[in-house]
Motif scaffolding. Structure first.
Motif, mmCIF file in Angstrom:
data_model
loop_
_atom_site.group_PDB
_atom_site.id
_atom_site.type_symbol
_atom_site.label_atom_id
_atom_site.label_comp_id
_atom_site.label_asym_id
_atom_site.label_seq_id
_atom_site.Cartn_x
_atom_site.Cartn_y
_atom_site.Cartn_z
ATOM 1 N N LEU A 12 0.851 -1.196 0.000
ATOM 2 C CA LEU A 12 0.000 0.000 0.000
ATOM 3 C C LEU A 12 0.885 1.243 0.000
ATOM 4 O O LEU A 12 0.654 2.199 0.740
ATOM 5 C CB LEU A 12 -0.922 -0.012 1.236
ATOM 6 C CG LEU A 12 -1.923 -1.169 1.273
ATOM 7 C CD1 LEU A 12 -2.611 -1.231 2.632
ATOM 8 C CD2 LEU A 12 -2.961 -1.016 0.154
ATOM 9 N N GLY A 13 1.892 1.218 -0.842
ATOM 10 C CA GLY A 13 2.769 2.372 -0.995
ATOM 11 C C GLY A 13 2.266 3.229 -2.151
ATOM 12 O O GLY A 13 1.057 3.318 -2.411
ATOM 13 N N THR A 14 3.200 3.830 -2.883
ATOM 14 C CA THR A 14 2.839 4.738 -3.976
ATOM 15 C C THR A 14 1.854 4.075 -4.942
ATOM 16 O O THR A 14 0.782 4.614 -5.240
ATOM 17 C CB THR A 14 4.121 5.131 -4.747
ATOM 18 O OG1 THR A 14 5.048 5.654 -3.799
ATOM 19 C CG2 THR A 14 3.847 6.157 -5.828
ATOM 20 N N VAL A 15 2.207 2.889 -5.437
ATOM 21 C CA VAL A 15 1.379 2.258 -6.480
ATOM 22 C C VAL A 15 0.119 1.634 -5.883
ATOM 23 O O VAL A 15 -0.980 1.778 -6.438
ATOM 24 C CB VAL A 15 2.194 1.208 -7.274
ATOM 25 C CG1 VAL A 15 1.363 0.669 -8.429
ATOM 26 C CG2 VAL A 15 3.499 1.809 -7.798
ATOM 27 N N ARG A 46 3.207 -3.432 5.593
ATOM 28 C CA ARG A 46 3.927 -3.750 6.832
ATOM 29 C C ARG A 46 3.239 -3.160 8.052
ATOM 30 O O ARG A 46 3.019 -3.825 9.050
ATOM 31 C CB ARG A 46 5.364 -3.223 6.746
ATOM 32 C CG ARG A 46 6.319 -4.211 6.142
ATOM 33 C CD ARG A 46 7.689 -3.622 6.044
ATOM 34 N NE ARG A 46 7.672 -2.362 5.313
ATOM 35 C CZ ARG A 46 8.657 -1.935 4.543
ATOM 36 N NH1 ARG A 46 9.737 -2.668 4.398
ATOM 37 N NH2 ARG A 46 8.579 -0.782 3.915
ATOM 38 N N GLU A 47 2.866 -1.887 7.933
ATOM 39 C CA GLU A 47 2.378 -1.155 9.099
ATOM 40 C C GLU A 47 0.891 -0.906 8.991
ATOM 41 O O GLU A 47 0.451 -0.083 8.178
ATOM 42 C CB GLU A 47 3.089 0.206 9.133
ATOM 43 C CG GLU A 47 3.817 0.478 10.421
ATOM 44 C CD GLU A 47 4.401 1.872 10.383
ATOM 45 O OE1 GLU A 47 3.713 2.798 10.844
ATOM 46 O OE2 GLU A 47 5.521 2.032 9.855
ATOM 47 N N ARG A 52 -2.734 6.263 5.125
ATOM 48 C CA ARG A 52 -2.294 6.218 3.725
ATOM 49 C C ARG A 52 -3.121 7.143 2.838
ATOM 50 O O ARG A 52 -3.035 7.080 1.614
ATOM 51 C CB ARG A 52 -2.341 4.772 3.226
ATOM 52 C CG ARG A 52 -1.419 3.877 4.057
ATOM 53 C CD ARG A 52 -1.568 2.405 3.754
ATOM 54 N NE ARG A 52 -0.864 1.615 4.765
ATOM 55 C CZ ARG A 52 0.435 1.348 4.758
ATOM 56 N NH1 ARG A 52 1.173 1.763 3.755
ATOM 57 N NH2 ARG A 52 0.998 0.649 5.731
ATOM 58 N N GLY A 308 5.091 6.907 -11.131
ATOM 59 C CA GLY A 308 4.120 7.734 -10.424
ATOM 60 C C GLY A 308 2.893 6.906 -10.078
ATOM 61 O O GLY A 308 2.593 5.909 -10.739
HETATM 62 N N1 NAP Z 1 6.563 4.024 -7.699
HETATM 63 C C1 NAP Z 1 6.446 3.952 -9.014
HETATM 64 O O1 NAP Z 1 6.235 4.958 -9.688
HETATM 65 C C2 NAP Z 1 6.571 2.623 -9.691
HETATM 66 C C3 NAP Z 1 6.466 2.567 -11.098
HETATM 67 C C4 NAP Z 1 6.539 1.324 -11.751
HETATM 68 C C5 NAP Z 1 6.718 0.195 -10.994
HETATM 69 N N2 NAP Z 1 6.853 0.274 -9.623
HETATM 70 C C6 NAP Z 1 7.037 -0.976 -8.875
HETATM 71 O O2 NAP Z 1 5.898 -1.166 -8.065
HETATM 72 C C7 NAP Z 1 6.262 -1.839 -6.861
HETATM 73 C C8 NAP Z 1 5.813 -1.006 -5.662
HETATM 74 O O3 NAP Z 1 6.444 0.269 -5.743
HETATM 75 P P1 NAP Z 1 6.037 1.477 -4.765
HETATM 76 O O4 NAP Z 1 6.735 2.668 -5.301
HETATM 77 O O5 NAP Z 1 4.562 1.515 -4.572
HETATM 78 O O6 NAP Z 1 6.751 1.019 -3.411
HETATM 79 P P2 NAP Z 1 6.549 1.611 -1.962
HETATM 80 O O7 NAP Z 1 5.900 2.944 -2.005
HETATM 81 O O8 NAP Z 1 7.847 1.447 -1.252
HETATM 82 O O9 NAP Z 1 5.488 0.588 -1.308
HETATM 83 C C9 NAP Z 1 5.819 -0.720 -0.956
HETATM 84 C C10 NAP Z 1 4.697 -1.283 -0.112
HETATM 85 O O10 NAP Z 1 5.015 -2.627 0.208
HETATM 86 C C11 NAP Z 1 4.804 -2.828 1.612
HETATM 87 N N3 NAP Z 1 5.709 -3.885 2.074
HETATM 88 C C12 NAP Z 1 7.051 -3.934 1.984
HETATM 89 N N4 NAP Z 1 7.522 -5.072 2.517
HETATM 90 C C13 NAP Z 1 6.428 -5.755 2.945
HETATM 91 C C14 NAP Z 1 6.254 -6.984 3.597
HETATM 92 N N5 NAP Z 1 7.269 -7.768 3.915
HETATM 93 N N6 NAP Z 1 4.971 -7.378 3.903
HETATM 94 C C15 NAP Z 1 3.925 -6.589 3.582
HETATM 95 N N7 NAP Z 1 4.042 -5.406 2.952
HETATM 96 C C16 NAP Z 1 5.278 -4.995 2.660
HETATM 97 C C17 NAP Z 1 5.091 -1.502 2.267
HETATM 98 O O11 NAP Z 1 4.436 -1.439 3.522
HETATM 99 P P3 NAP Z 1 4.453 -0.128 4.453
HETATM 100 O O12 NAP Z 1 3.766 0.956 3.655
HETATM 101 O O13 NAP Z 1 3.677 -0.501 5.654
HETATM 102 O O14 NAP Z 1 5.897 0.167 4.723
HETATM 103 C C18 NAP Z 1 4.511 -0.536 1.220
HETATM 104 O O15 NAP Z 1 3.143 -0.343 1.457
HETATM 105 C C19 NAP Z 1 7.783 -2.040 -6.955
HETATM 106 O O16 NAP Z 1 8.036 -3.312 -7.480
HETATM 107 C C20 NAP Z 1 8.223 -0.972 -7.937
HETATM 108 O O17 NAP Z 1 9.408 -1.313 -8.628
HETATM 109 C C21 NAP Z 1 6.780 1.462 -8.980
#
Ligand code: NAP
Length: 435
Positions: A12-15, A46-47, A52, A308
């Motif tokens: 539940l991060g950015t995406v 995680r949290e 969010r 994004g």
């Molecule tokens: N951001 C972009 O623009 C973008 C674009 C294309 C692809 N992607 C891909 O999309 C994926 C997610 O990216 P993101 O930017 O959304 O990442 P992010 O913001 O870091 O979010 C990651 C999420 O995963 C959760 N998490 C991490 N470890 C975990 C675990 N062991 N158990 C349960 N939850 C866990 C985190 O929990 P908490 O929030 O509680 O810490 C967080 O909600 C990645 O593979 C990235 O390469 C991202």
């Protein structure tokens, strides 16, 4: 209306939050286009207590992410956690093993384990899709799998990392150096706190390996991608490139040459000089762009936001709509058993022009030493720029553009100069992108 497609959302991060917002905002339109509602039933991160900015109260919270794969009320697991291995991979494997669909944006995991996951998916007859893993919101995998399906492609290339493109195009606009523009990218949220994967070209290499497999029908081979990042590019390189009619972009290029047993695949991520008139030269900021050249389609350009929350969520939900419609085909375009293994090409065989920048001691005879090494290695020089002393010290920069020739000659010339006391820093070689 038909039964909903029931989703478990891991991450539940950015995406992840972007996906929730999109599914909620366009709920009715998505249901109409998918032929049935798409319903998030369970979420995890995680949290649990973190705010969010979205209301999670109508979804079941799952403490143990891995338990999502076993839930009877889930049709598709959406993995938005990240990381090539670890919990994301365990969840992906077990979801597919349990016959659930899997949608992910995780390019690192697909580049390293995509074939294994596609094999499990085929065995279990479970859909597996990862449009968001390459170039964020741009539907380029769909474009290659479907739009160019009738074409033979021999080159796929593009700007695959928004952070690097932002840094390079801002260096171009402002004249500032790499470190300053990287800090600006971090402040704007384009670069991670640890930007190593971006600036060293690894993120672009993950995407290139996926594009090559889908575009060429070859077995994905991330280890064969030769990767250089942008940390060595200086403001002075950008100024010299500009004077010569080029911009500098980090470009991932996959090209296929030869037939049958002799077929070779070159996959490379490198900063390149891009001619002003080339469409990639106009791609600035955090935008991504992919060019595919088909034998009947001609040159196609896919361009848009490479990252994004909103663009990436758009690609994730497009995959879910395909699954809801029952329209998810083979993730790599053909069954994994039909993907052809392909030996990596020898980069020395590449015929092209290069920009080479030397940093040298400011004394007589140095230029003659460099040009002699070029001559002895068979490199023909098209143009040469020598710049005066820089502000920091007595070194000068010599930049040259070579005539077209085999890359192994440039490598040989640099070997001849290796260890010369005249060179005060390692030279930087950047290829000139062919039109
Ligand atoms: N951001 C972009 O623009 C973008 C674009 C294309 C692809 N992607 C891909 O999309 C994926 C997610 O990216 P993101 O930017 O959304 O990442 P992010 O913001 O870091 O979010 C990651 C999420 O995963 C959760 N998490 C991490 N470890 C975990 C675990 N062991 N158990 C349960 N939850 C866990 C985190 O929990 P908490 O929030 O509680 O810490 C967080 O909600 C990645 O593979 C990235 O390469 C991202």
């Amino acid at each position: 209306m038909a039964e909903p497609l029931r989703i478990a959302l891991a991450g539940l991060g950015t995406v992840g939050v972007g996906v929730i917002r999109l599914v909620e905002t366009n709920r009715d339109m998505i249901a109409a286009r998918a032929g049935r509602p798409i319903e998030i039933v369970a979420v995890t991160a995680r949290e649990r207590g973190r705010d969010r900015g979205v209301d999670l109260s109508s979804y079941a919270w799952v403490d143990d992410m891995q338990a999502m794969a076993g839930r009877a009320d889930v049709d598709v697991v959406v993995e938005l956690v990240g990381g090539s291995d670890g919990p994301a991979l365990t969840l992906a494997r077990s979801a597919l093993d349990a016959g659930k669909g899997l949608v992910t944006a995780n390019k690192a995991m697909v580049a390293h384990h995509g074939l294994e996951l596609a094999e499990i998916a085929a065995m279990r007859n479970a859909p597996f899709a990862f449009e968001a893993a390459v170039a964020g919101g741009i539907p380029v995998l769909k474009g290659l799998r479907e739009g160019t399906a009738a074409n033979a492609l021999d080159r796929i290339y593009g700007i695959l990392n928004g952070t690097c493109n932002y840094v390079l195009s801002e260096m171009e606009q402002t004249g500032a150096d790499f470190e300053e523009m990287l800090r600006a990218a971090q402040e704007k949220g384009y670069a991670e706190a640890d930007p190593a994967f971006d600036i060293e070209g690894v993120d672009a290499a993950h995407k290139l390996a996926i594009l090559a497999a889908i575009g060429f029908g070859t077995r994905i081979d991330f280890d064969a991608v030769r990767t250089e990042g942008i940390t060595q590019v200086r403001a002075s390189d950008i100024a010299q490139a500009d004077a010569l009619g080029y911009v500098i972009r980090l470009v991932g290029i996959a090209s296929l040459a030869g037939e049958g047993e002799e077929r070779r695949l070159l996959q490379r991520v490198r900063p390149c000089l891009v001619p002003f008139r080339h469409p990639l030269a106009a791609v600035t900021g955090p935008t991504n762009a992919v060019v595919a050249e088909g034998d009947f389609s001609g040159r196609l350009l896919f361009q848009g936001a490479g990252a994004g929350d909103k663009p990436t969520a758009s690609a994730v939900v497009a995959d879910l709509i395909d699954i809801a419609r029952g329209q998810s085909g083979a993730p790599f375009s053909v069954p994994t058993t039909s993907l052809v293994p392909c030996e990596p090409a020898d980069p020395g065989d590449r015929i092209g022009r290069d920009y080479i920048r030397f940093t040298v001691a400011d004394r007589p005879g140095v230029l003659a030493e460099i040009t002699a090494a070029m001559r002895d290695a068979g490199v023909s020089i098209e143009s040469l720029i020598q710049r005066g002393r820089n502000a920091e010290g007595g070194d000068v920069q010599v930049a040259m553009v070579t005539h077209e020739g085999p890359e192994r000659c440039v490598t040989k010339a640099l070997e001849l100069l290796d260890g010369s006391p005249s060179l005060t820093a390692p030279p930087l070689v950047m290829p000139i992108l062919k039109d």
